[in-house]
Design a protein around this motif. Sequence first.
Motif, PDB file in Angstrom:
ATOM      1  N   ALA A   1       0.828  -1.212   0.000  1.00  0.00           N
ATOM      2  CA  ALA A   1       0.000   0.000   0.000  1.00  0.00           C
ATOM      3  C   ALA A   1       0.860   1.258   0.000  1.00  0.00           C
ATOM      4  CB  ALA A   1      -0.925  -0.006   1.219  1.00  0.00           C
ATOM      5  N   ALA A   2       1.943   1.271   0.766  1.00  0.00           N
ATOM      6  CA  ALA A   2       2.808   2.444   0.828  1.00  0.00           C
ATOM      7  C   ALA A   2       3.538   2.658  -0.499  1.00  0.00           C
ATOM      8  CB  ALA A   2       3.814   2.295   1.964  1.00  0.00           C
TER       9      ALA A   2
ATOM     10  N   LEU B   1       1.701   6.128  -7.210  1.00  0.00           N
ATOM     11  CA  LEU B   1       0.565   6.929  -7.669  1.00  0.00           C
ATOM     12  C   LEU B   1       0.830   8.421  -7.498  1.00  0.00           C
ATOM     13  CD1 LEU B   1      -2.508   4.879  -6.414  1.00  0.00           C
ATOM     14  CD2 LEU B   1      -1.728   5.196  -8.765  1.00  0.00           C
ATOM     15  N   GLY B   2       1.515   8.793  -6.445  1.00  0.00           N
ATOM     16  CA  GLY B   2       1.845  10.191  -6.234  1.00  0.00           C
ATOM     17  C   GLY B   2       2.751  10.732  -7.328  1.00  0.00           C
ATOM     18  N   PHE B   3       3.673   9.909  -7.807  1.00  0.00           N
ATOM     19  CA  PHE B   3       4.548  10.351  -8.892  1.00  0.00           C
ATOM     20  C   PHE B   3       3.856  10.323 -10.252  1.00  0.00           C
ATOM     21  CE2 PHE B   3       8.213   9.362  -6.046  1.00  0.00           C
ATOM     22  CZ  PHE B   3       8.809  10.612  -6.120  1.00  0.00           C
TER      23      PHE B   3
ATOM     24  N   LEU C   1       0.273  12.035  -1.281  1.00  0.00           N
ATOM     25  CA  LEU C   1       0.363  10.590  -1.483  1.00  0.00           C
ATOM     26  C   LEU C   1       1.795  10.100  -1.295  1.00  0.00           C
ATOM     27  CD1 LEU C   1      -1.936  10.045  -4.600  1.00  0.00           C
ATOM     28  CD2 LEU C   1      -2.340   9.231  -2.278  1.00  0.00           C
ATOM     29  N   ILE C   2       2.733  10.839  -1.856  1.00  0.00           N
ATOM     30  CA  ILE C   2       4.140  10.463  -1.704  1.00  0.00           C
ATOM     31  C   ILE C   2       4.546  10.539  -0.230  1.00  0.00           C
ATOM     32  CG2 ILE C   2       6.504  11.101  -2.310  1.00  0.00           C
ATOM     33  CD1 ILE C   2       5.342  12.235  -4.954  1.00  0.00           C
ATOM     34  N   GLY C   3       4.147  11.602   0.428  1.00  0.00           N
ATOM     35  CA  GLY C   3       4.486  11.780   1.835  1.00  0.00           C
ATOM     36  C   GLY C   3       3.895  10.713   2.733  1.00  0.00           C
ATOM     37  N   PHE C   4       2.622  10.382   2.517  1.00  0.00           N
ATOM     38  CA  PHE C   4       1.997   9.332   3.321  1.00  0.00           C
ATOM     39  C   PHE C   4       2.667   7.978   3.080  1.00  0.00           C
ATOM     40  CE2 PHE C   4      -2.062  11.996   3.412  1.00  0.00           C
ATOM     41  CZ  PHE C   4      -1.793  12.463   4.680  1.00  0.00           C
TER      42      PHE C   4
END
Length: 78
Positions: free
Chosen positions: A11-12, A18-20, A30-33
Motif C-alpha cells: 500500500a505504501a 501513484l503520487g509520482f 500521497l508520496i508523503g503518506f
Amino acid sequence: MKYLILFLTIAAITSIILGFSLNVHYSQKLIGFGVVAIFFVVFPLFSYQHWKGKDIKDYMLTKENLDKMRENQKRKKY
C-alpha cells in the motif's frame, strides 16, 4: 503479522508510485503518506517481528563476545 506487513508495504509503495504518476493536487501528500508509512509503520513492525524472542546481548560487542570472535578466527586460520 507477516501478511499485515506485506499489505502495508504494498500500500505504501503504491501510494508513492501513484503520487509520482498522477497529476492531481494532492500527489505530494500521497508520496508523503507512503514514505511516512514505510518508515514509521512498516519498518518498526518488520523489526519487531524479526527480533521477537531473540536476546539482544548476543548481538552486542561485549568483552565476552569479542573474545569468542577472536577465538573463532584463530580456529579458522588453521
